[in-house]
Design a protein around this motif. Structure first.
Motif, PDB file in Angstrom:
ATOM      1  N   PRO A   1      -2.400   0.822 -11.261  1.00  0.00           N
ATOM      2  CA  PRO A   1      -2.725  -0.038 -10.116  1.00  0.00           C
ATOM      3  C   PRO A   1      -2.871  -1.510 -10.468  1.00  0.00           C
ATOM      4  O   PRO A   1      -2.482  -2.382  -9.690  1.00  0.00           O
ATOM      5  CB  PRO A   1      -4.052   0.547  -9.610  1.00  0.00           C
ATOM      6  CG  PRO A   1      -4.052   1.956 -10.084  1.00  0.00           C
ATOM      7  CD  PRO A   1      -3.339   1.952 -11.392  1.00  0.00           C
ATOM      8  N   VAL A   2      -3.433  -1.811 -11.631  1.00  0.00           N
ATOM      9  CA  VAL A   2      -3.570  -3.212 -12.052  1.00  0.00           C
ATOM     10  C   VAL A   2      -2.193  -3.841 -12.237  1.00  0.00           C
ATOM     11  O   VAL A   2      -1.932  -4.968 -11.802  1.00  0.00           O
ATOM     12  CB  VAL A   2      -4.391  -3.320 -13.347  1.00  0.00           C
ATOM     13  CG1 VAL A   2      -4.313  -4.737 -13.910  1.00  0.00           C
ATOM     14  CG2 VAL A   2      -5.842  -2.954 -13.094  1.00  0.00           C
ATOM     15  N   GLY A   3      -1.295  -3.109 -12.880  1.00  0.00           N
ATOM     16  CA  GLY A   3       0.064  -3.602 -13.072  1.00  0.00           C
ATOM     17  C   GLY A   3       0.777  -3.831 -11.751  1.00  0.00           C
ATOM     18  O   GLY A   3       1.478  -4.840 -11.576  1.00  0.00           O
ATOM     19  N   ALA A   4       0.602  -2.904 -10.797  1.00  0.00           N
ATOM     20  CA  ALA A   4       1.229  -3.049  -9.483  1.00  0.00           C
ATOM     21  C   ALA A   4       0.725  -4.288  -8.766  1.00  0.00           C
ATOM     22  O   ALA A   4       1.500  -5.042  -8.171  1.00  0.00           O
ATOM     23  CB  ALA A   4       0.962  -1.808  -8.635  1.00  0.00           C
ATOM     24  N   THR A   5      -0.581  -4.516  -8.836  1.00  0.00           N
ATOM     25  CA  THR A   5      -1.185  -5.666  -8.153  1.00  0.00           C
ATOM     26  C   THR A   5      -0.737  -6.980  -8.782  1.00  0.00           C
ATOM     27  O   THR A   5      -0.335  -7.920  -8.086  1.00  0.00           O
ATOM     28  CB  THR A   5      -2.713  -5.557  -8.197  1.00  0.00           C
ATOM     29  OG1 THR A   5      -3.125  -4.321  -7.589  1.00  0.00           O
ATOM     30  CG2 THR A   5      -3.359  -6.712  -7.458  1.00  0.00           C
ATOM     31  N   LEU A   6      -0.785  -7.054 -10.111  1.00  0.00           N
ATOM     32  CA  LEU A   6      -0.417  -8.294 -10.792  1.00  0.00           C
ATOM     33  C   LEU A   6       1.068  -8.604 -10.629  1.00  0.00           C
ATOM     34  O   LEU A   6       1.450  -9.766 -10.438  1.00  0.00           O
ATOM     35  CB  LEU A   6      -0.780  -8.205 -12.269  1.00  0.00           C
ATOM     36  CG  LEU A   6      -2.280  -8.213 -12.601  1.00  0.00           C
ATOM     37  CD1 LEU A   6      -2.498  -8.069 -14.097  1.00  0.00           C
ATOM     38  CD2 LEU A   6      -2.945  -9.494 -12.086  1.00  0.00           C
ATOM     39  N   ALA A   7       1.921  -7.601 -10.706  1.00  0.00           N
ATOM     40  CA  ALA A   7       3.367  -7.821 -10.537  1.00  0.00           C
ATOM     41  C   ALA A   7       3.668  -8.342  -9.136  1.00  0.00           C
ATOM     42  O   ALA A   7       4.503  -9.238  -8.961  1.00  0.00           O
ATOM     43  CB  ALA A   7       4.135  -6.531 -10.814  1.00  0.00           C
ATOM     44  N   SER A   8       2.991  -7.777  -8.143  1.00  0.00           N
ATOM     45  CA  SER A   8       3.215  -8.214  -6.759  1.00  0.00           C
ATOM     46  C   SER A   8       2.726  -9.643  -6.547  1.00  0.00           C
ATOM     47  O   SER A   8       3.417 -10.463  -5.926  1.00  0.00           O
ATOM     48  CB  SER A   8       2.504  -7.270  -5.786  1.00  0.00           C
ATOM     49  OG  SER A   8       2.997  -5.951  -5.911  1.00  0.00           O
TER      50      SER A   8
ATOM     51  N   PHE B   1       6.115  -1.104  -7.620  1.00  0.00           N
ATOM     52  CA  PHE B   1       6.456   0.196  -8.199  1.00  0.00           C
ATOM     53  C   PHE B   1       6.651   0.069  -9.706  1.00  0.00           C
ATOM     54  O   PHE B   1       6.129   0.859 -10.496  1.00  0.00           O
ATOM     55  CB  PHE B   1       7.726   0.735  -7.533  1.00  0.00           C
ATOM     56  CG  PHE B   1       8.065   2.146  -7.920  1.00  0.00           C
ATOM     57  CD1 PHE B   1       7.533   3.224  -7.231  1.00  0.00           C
ATOM     58  CD2 PHE B   1       8.931   2.404  -8.971  1.00  0.00           C
ATOM     59  CE1 PHE B   1       7.846   4.525  -7.587  1.00  0.00           C
ATOM     60  CE2 PHE B   1       9.255   3.698  -9.337  1.00  0.00           C
ATOM     61  CZ  PHE B   1       8.710   4.764  -8.645  1.00  0.00           C
ATOM     62  N   VAL B   2       7.421  -0.947 -10.114  1.00  0.00           N
ATOM     63  CA  VAL B   2       7.638  -1.183 -11.541  1.00  0.00           C
ATOM     64  C   VAL B   2       6.307  -1.448 -12.236  1.00  0.00           C
ATOM     65  O   VAL B   2       6.018  -0.884 -13.302  1.00  0.00           O
ATOM     66  CB  VAL B   2       8.608  -2.369 -11.757  1.00  0.00           C
ATOM     67  CG1 VAL B   2       8.711  -2.708 -13.244  1.00  0.00           C
ATOM     68  CG2 VAL B   2       9.989  -2.048 -11.194  1.00  0.00           C
TER      69      VAL B   2
ATOM     70  N   LEU C   1       0.827  -1.208   0.000  1.00  0.00           N
ATOM     71  CA  LEU C   1       0.000   0.000   0.000  1.00  0.00           C
ATOM     72  C   LEU C   1       0.865   1.263   0.000  1.00  0.00           C
ATOM     73  O   LEU C   1       0.546   2.243  -0.696  1.00  0.00           O
ATOM     74  CB  LEU C   1      -0.931  -0.009   1.219  1.00  0.00           C
ATOM     75  CG  LEU C   1      -1.996  -1.115   1.226  1.00  0.00           C
ATOM     76  CD1 LEU C   1      -2.788  -1.086   2.522  1.00  0.00           C
ATOM     77  CD2 LEU C   1      -2.926  -0.981   0.020  1.00  0.00           C
ATOM     78  N   MET C   2       1.968   1.242   0.762  1.00  0.00           N
ATOM     79  CA  MET C   2       2.869   2.400   0.764  1.00  0.00           C
ATOM     80  C   MET C   2       3.469   2.643  -0.612  1.00  0.00           C
ATOM     81  O   MET C   2       3.523   3.782  -1.095  1.00  0.00           O
ATOM     82  CB  MET C   2       3.993   2.181   1.788  1.00  0.00           C
ATOM     83  CG  MET C   2       3.549   2.186   3.226  1.00  0.00           C
ATOM     84  SD  MET C   2       4.961   1.903   4.342  1.00  0.00           S
ATOM     85  CE  MET C   2       4.113   1.396   5.837  1.00  0.00           C
ATOM     86  N   VAL C   3       3.933   1.575  -1.247  1.00  0.00           N
ATOM     87  CA  VAL C   3       4.539   1.713  -2.569  1.00  0.00           C
ATOM     88  C   VAL C   3       3.504   2.156  -3.592  1.00  0.00           C
ATOM     89  O   VAL C   3       3.804   2.932  -4.510  1.00  0.00           O
ATOM     90  CB  VAL C   3       5.198   0.383  -3.002  1.00  0.00           C
ATOM     91  CG1 VAL C   3       5.629   0.434  -4.461  1.00  0.00           C
ATOM     92  CG2 VAL C   3       6.399   0.081  -2.122  1.00  0.00           C
ATOM     93  N   LEU C   4       2.270   1.697  -3.432  1.00  0.00           N
ATOM     94  CA  LEU C   4       1.197   2.112  -4.339  1.00  0.00           C
ATOM     95  C   LEU C   4       1.003   3.624  -4.280  1.00  0.00           C
ATOM     96  O   LEU C   4       0.886   4.295  -5.318  1.00  0.00           O
ATOM     97  CB  LEU C   4      -0.099   1.391  -3.964  1.00  0.00           C
ATOM     98  CG  LEU C   4      -1.154   1.209  -5.067  1.00  0.00           C
ATOM     99  CD1 LEU C   4      -0.590   0.366  -6.205  1.00  0.00           C
ATOM    100  CD2 LEU C   4      -2.402   0.556  -4.490  1.00  0.00           C
TER     101      LEU C   4
END
Length: 390
Positions: free
Chosen positions: A287-294, A279-280, A100-103
């Motif tokens: 946000p979708v990219g952040a969630t899927l990458a994580s 972040f990447v 959440l912080m990185v988001l």
């Protein structure tokens, strides 16, 4: 509750463990080595919730398997407490705060075109992190090696090789485990020893820094980070070269400056360093990219623990397996010491950073209950003040 021999008789609820990992994910600075040290200090020494043997087994498994070191150890300790449910909830509790912080930082980064203050803050934070890592590494040495000459020899060899090559090698861990078997529990038949060793074997939400991402790009992003979680061995820092080769050189998703900022974000936020994936992912596909990458980068280590831990634990008390784990653990601690040397050489670049690291280390050794997050904040402020003079 599932407790190992050597753990405290005192009962503790799964909720207590989840609250601990939620807090560690929110304020646990210092990267994978320091996070592993915090778990050893808090759960083994202070609270006595986790038996020393369970911790050592978890550390060895985390080093043998691909993926982020600290996250995998946390997942294993959750599995020890409540099997699949414990592993799943601990994984979520540990990763969620830093995600959440990185988001939020990612959104600010895209909105305002960069975070120039990071360089100054990291100038001081990097020095403080080295002191925290060094203290954690020393505590791991004391807990795992005792006065065993063989384990000390493995520790020194692994530390020297890691510092010299600036990389961690899974074959080194396997070799050290095998050597320890041959010395401490020599097999009667070669086939038996091989058998024992083989056990280890849409709209705005898709908008990143360069505009809206296509479905194909999102698919490539998920697959890339799934491979990163499945095939990169060592600590969370070991993923950095792999990420650079993919996101900068191969796919050109990020510039070199953006990639360095991604690593800086991961280092100045608490929790596992691998959260840089978020972040990447955000810069590529919002946000979708952040969630899927994580999800992709943490899925392989989670599955390895949940699916492999029952087999691993079943044979953990076997004489040969115990010797193997001892050797791997000694090599892992040696690799951690070598990584500390490498990181220290890069972070302590002048007199001010050296003084910050020395002051933080002195406070940690003298004042046993010193708050690491407060030291991190103080070092970041000091770094900002000193950086202005550069």
């Amino acid at each position: 509750m599932i407790a190992a021999e050597g753990a405290d008789e005192r009962q503790y609820a799964l909720g207590d463990l989840l609250r601990y990992f939620l807090r560690l994910g929110a304020v646990g600075f210092g990267g994978p080595i320091a996070l592993c040290g915090y778990m050893q200090r808090d759960l083994v020494e202070r609270r006595r919730w986790i038996a020393p043997e369970d911790y050592k087994q978890g550390l060895a498994l985390a080093q043998l398997a691909p993926g982020p070191l600290a996250a995998q150890l946390a997942i294993y300790l959750g599995w020890v407490r409540a099997r699949t449910l414990g592993a799943t909830l601990v994984a979520l509790a540990f990763v969620l705060p830093s995600f959440l912080m990185v988001l939020v930082l990612s959104a600010l980064y895209v909105q305002y075109g960069g975070l120039a203050w990071m360089q100054g803050a990291f100038y001081g934070i990097g020095a403080a992190v080295i002191a925290i890592i060094a203290r954690s590494a020393w505590k791991l040495v004391r807990m795992t090696l005792a006065r065993d000459w063989l384990l000390w020899s493995i520790f020194l060899a692994a530390g020297t090789i890691t510092a010299w090559t600036e990389s961690e090698n899974i074959w080194l861990f396997l070799l050290c485990g095998t050597i320890t078997i041959l010395v401490k529990a020599p097999p009667r038949l070669l086939l038996r020893s091989v058998s024992a060793a083989s056990l280890f074997s849409a709209g705005g939400v898709l908008t990143g820094a360069h505009g809206a991402a296509s479905v194909g790009t999102v698919g490539k992003l998920f697959w890339f980070f799934l491979k990163a979680g499945a095939f990169v061995f060592g600590s969370g820092l070991a993923i950095v070269p792999f990420l650079y080769g993919g996101v900068v050189v191969q796919f050109h998703w990020l510039s070199e400056r953006q990639f360095l900022d991604a690593v800086a974000v991961a280092m100045i936020t608490p929790g596992p360093v691998v959260i840089t994936a978020a972040f990447v992912g955000y810069l590529v596909a919002g946000p979708v990219g952040a969630t899927l990458a994580s999800l992709a980068v943490f899925a392989p280590p989670y599955l390895i623990v949940v699916l492999g831990a029952p087999w691993y634990r079943r044979f953990a008390q076997n004489r040969k397996v115990k010797a193997f784990v001892q050797g791997v653990t000694a090599a892992a601690v040696g690799a951690i010491a070598g990584a500390t040397f490498i990181l220290g050489r890069r972070a302590l670049v002048d007199l001010p950073t050296t003084l910050i690291a020395a002051a933080v280390l002195a406070l940690l050794l003298i004042a046993k209950k010193t708050s690491e997050p407060l030291l991190i904040v103080a070092a970041g402020i000091a770094g900002l003040l000193m950086w202005k003079g550069h």
